[in-house]
Motif scaffolding. Structure first.
Motif, short mmCIF file in Angstrom:
data_model
loop_
_atom_site.label_atom_id
_atom_site.label_comp_id
_atom_site.label_asym_id
_atom_site.label_seq_id
_atom_site.Cartn_x
_atom_site.Cartn_y
_atom_site.Cartn_z
N GLN A 55 -130.41 -6.90 19.93
CA GLN A 55 -129.60 -5.71 20.15
C GLN A 55 -129.89 -5.20 21.56
O GLN A 55 -131.06 -5.09 21.94
CB GLN A 55 -129.94 -4.63 19.12
CG GLN A 55 -129.67 -5.04 17.69
CD GLN A 55 -128.19 -5.30 17.46
OE1 GLN A 55 -127.35 -4.49 17.83
NE2 GLN A 55 -127.88 -6.44 16.87
N PRO A 56 -128.87 -4.90 22.32
CA PRO A 56 -129.13 -4.45 23.70
C PRO A 56 -129.77 -3.06 23.74
O PRO A 56 -129.44 -2.19 22.95
CB PRO A 56 -127.73 -4.42 24.32
CG PRO A 56 -126.78 -4.32 23.18
CD PRO A 56 -127.45 -4.96 22.01
N GLU A 57 -130.72 -2.92 24.66
CA GLU A 57 -131.34 -1.62 24.96
C GLU A 57 -130.95 -1.30 26.39
O GLU A 57 -131.11 -2.13 27.28
CB GLU A 57 -132.86 -1.70 24.83
CG GLU A 57 -133.36 -1.95 23.44
CD GLU A 57 -134.88 -2.01 23.38
OE1 GLU A 57 -135.56 -1.54 24.34
OE2 GLU A 57 -135.40 -2.54 22.40
N ARG A 103 -130.95 3.01 32.89
CA ARG A 103 -130.12 3.00 34.10
C ARG A 103 -130.31 1.70 34.88
O ARG A 103 -131.39 1.39 35.36
CB ARG A 103 -130.45 4.19 34.98
CG ARG A 103 -129.54 4.25 36.18
CD ARG A 103 -129.71 5.53 36.94
NE ARG A 103 -129.01 5.40 38.21
CZ ARG A 103 -129.43 5.94 39.33
NH1 ARG A 103 -130.51 6.67 39.33
NH2 ARG A 103 -128.75 5.75 40.43
N GLY A 104 -129.25 0.91 34.95
CA GLY A 104 -129.25 -0.32 35.72
C GLY A 104 -129.86 -1.52 35.03
O GLY A 104 -129.94 -2.60 35.62
N VAL A 105 -130.31 -1.38 33.77
CA VAL A 105 -130.97 -2.49 33.08
C VAL A 105 -130.52 -2.53 31.61
O VAL A 105 -130.53 -1.52 30.92
CB VAL A 105 -132.50 -2.36 33.11
CG1 VAL A 105 -133.16 -3.55 32.41
CG2 VAL A 105 -133.02 -2.23 34.52
N THR A 106 -130.12 -3.72 31.19
CA THR A 106 -129.89 -3.97 29.77
C THR A 106 -130.87 -5.05 29.36
O THR A 106 -131.00 -6.07 30.03
CB THR A 106 -128.44 -4.42 29.49
OG1 THR A 106 -127.55 -3.42 30.00
CG2 THR A 106 -128.20 -4.62 28.00
N THR A 107 -131.57 -4.83 28.23
CA THR A 107 -132.59 -5.76 27.76
C THR A 107 -132.26 -6.19 26.34
O THR A 107 -131.92 -5.36 25.50
CB THR A 107 -133.98 -5.09 27.78
OG1 THR A 107 -134.25 -4.62 29.10
CG2 THR A 107 -135.07 -6.06 27.36
N TRP A 108 -132.37 -7.50 26.09
CA TRP A 108 -132.22 -8.06 24.76
C TRP A 108 -133.54 -8.73 24.39
O TRP A 108 -133.98 -9.65 25.09
CB TRP A 108 -131.12 -9.13 24.72
CG TRP A 108 -129.75 -8.62 24.98
CD1 TRP A 108 -128.82 -8.24 24.06
CD2 TRP A 108 -129.10 -8.51 26.27
NE1 TRP A 108 -127.65 -7.87 24.69
CE2 TRP A 108 -127.80 -8.03 26.05
CE3 TRP A 108 -129.51 -8.74 27.58
CZ2 TRP A 108 -126.90 -7.79 27.08
CZ3 TRP A 108 -128.63 -8.50 28.62
CH2 TRP A 108 -127.33 -8.03 28.36
N LEU A 109 -134.18 -8.30 23.31
CA LEU A 109 -135.41 -8.96 22.86
C LEU A 109 -135.06 -10.28 22.20
O LEU A 109 -134.25 -10.31 21.28
CB LEU A 109 -136.16 -8.08 21.87
CG LEU A 109 -136.70 -6.78 22.43
CD1 LEU A 109 -137.47 -6.03 21.36
CD2 LEU A 109 -137.56 -7.01 23.65
N LEU A 160 -143.88 -11.15 24.52
CA LEU A 160 -142.53 -10.73 24.21
C LEU A 160 -141.60 -11.48 25.16
O LEU A 160 -141.84 -11.52 26.36
CB LEU A 160 -142.40 -9.22 24.43
CG LEU A 160 -141.09 -8.62 24.02
CD1 LEU A 160 -141.10 -8.42 22.50
CD2 LEU A 160 -140.90 -7.28 24.68
N VAL A 161 -140.55 -12.09 24.62
CA VAL A 161 -139.56 -12.78 25.44
C VAL A 161 -138.30 -11.93 25.44
O VAL A 161 -137.85 -11.47 24.39
CB VAL A 161 -139.25 -14.19 24.88
CG1 VAL A 161 -138.21 -14.88 25.74
CG2 VAL A 161 -140.53 -15.02 24.81
N LEU A 166 -132.11 -12.35 33.95
CA LEU A 166 -133.44 -12.94 33.92
C LEU A 166 -133.85 -13.27 32.49
O LEU A 166 -133.43 -12.61 31.55
CB LEU A 166 -134.50 -11.95 34.43
CG LEU A 166 -134.27 -11.19 35.71
CD1 LEU A 166 -135.36 -10.14 35.88
CD2 LEU A 166 -134.29 -12.15 36.88
N LEU A 167 -134.70 -14.25 32.37
CA LEU A 167 -135.42 -14.51 31.14
C LEU A 167 -136.87 -14.19 31.48
O LEU A 167 -137.44 -14.77 32.41
CB LEU A 167 -135.27 -15.96 30.70
CG LEU A 167 -135.92 -16.32 29.38
CD1 LEU A 167 -135.26 -15.55 28.23
CD2 LEU A 167 -135.79 -17.81 29.12
N SER A 168 -137.46 -13.25 30.75
CA SER A 168 -138.78 -12.75 31.11
C SER A 168 -139.74 -12.91 29.94
O SER A 168 -139.36 -12.75 28.78
CB SER A 168 -138.67 -11.27 31.50
OG SER A 168 -139.92 -10.77 31.92
#
Length: 190
Positions: free
Chosen positions: A83-85, A88-94, A105-106, A174-176
């Motif tokens: 689920q996207p989080e 400002r300026g960043v969307t992260t998907w776990l 955590l990937v 990115l993949l982090s």
């Protein structure tokens, strides 16, 4: 079969599988964990109860953790539905489970040029961070340095250096991989 017996069977199987995967005989693993080969054989075959004081040196000798040996074998749902989080300026998907057993955590991140990039955005925390650029170009602010990381390249660095990642000339994906400290610092900002 009771739940305890089922878990015991999984633990025994993991011990044997890890030993065989390393190409070790019973004698070889027994020497590494300071148990007799016959004791180890009886543990693997279920002819001896598994004791915690035996599991710790076995896990250490096999290069794994006690948690990994004894974690539940239930893996009913292997699909992760990220689920996207948004910040400002960043969307992260776990892309890994929140309580990943190996302490990492990937995440996939999409960073846009409107992400704040001032000196107050630089973070410091224990650990290391790794990312690869899936598309676009990332600007890695790392202490006094600025490093451009192009699509297809990766970066790894100590997170004890003040750091932040921003986008260059459009969005960057990115993949982090973050350790627990990195997760806290990057996902739970004030």
């Amino acid at each position: 079969m009771t739940q305890d017996a089922a878990l015991d069977a999984v633990i025994r199987s993991r011990i044997r599988s890890l030993r065989v995967a390393r190409g070790w005989s019973l004698d070889s693993l027994a020497a590494r964990c300071h148990l007799s080969p016959s004791t180890l054989s009886r543990i693997e075959t279920g002819n001896r109860r598994i004791a915690l004081d035996q599991l710790v040196p076995i896990a250490k000798a096999l290069g794994t953790t006690l948690d990994s040996l004894v974690e539940s074998a239930e893996d009913d749902d292997v699909v992760i539905r990220p689920q996207p989080e948004h910040t400002r300026g960043v969307t992260t998907w776990l892309l890994s489970r929140e309580r990943a057993p190996h302490g990492v955590l990937v995440a996939k991140m999409r960073i846009t040029p409107d992400r704040p990039t001032g000196p107050e955005e630089l973070r410091v925390h224990p650990g290391r961070e790794w990312f690869t650029v899936l598309s676009g170009t990332a600007r890695l602010h790392l202490g006094e340095r600025t490093v451009l990381v192009q699509e297809g390249n990766a970066a790894e660095f100590s997170t004890m250096l003040p750091h932040a990642i921003s986008a260059v000339d459009g969005p960057v994906e990115l993949l982090s991989i973050l350790d627990r400290e990195g997760e806290r610092a990057h996902r739970h900002r004030d």
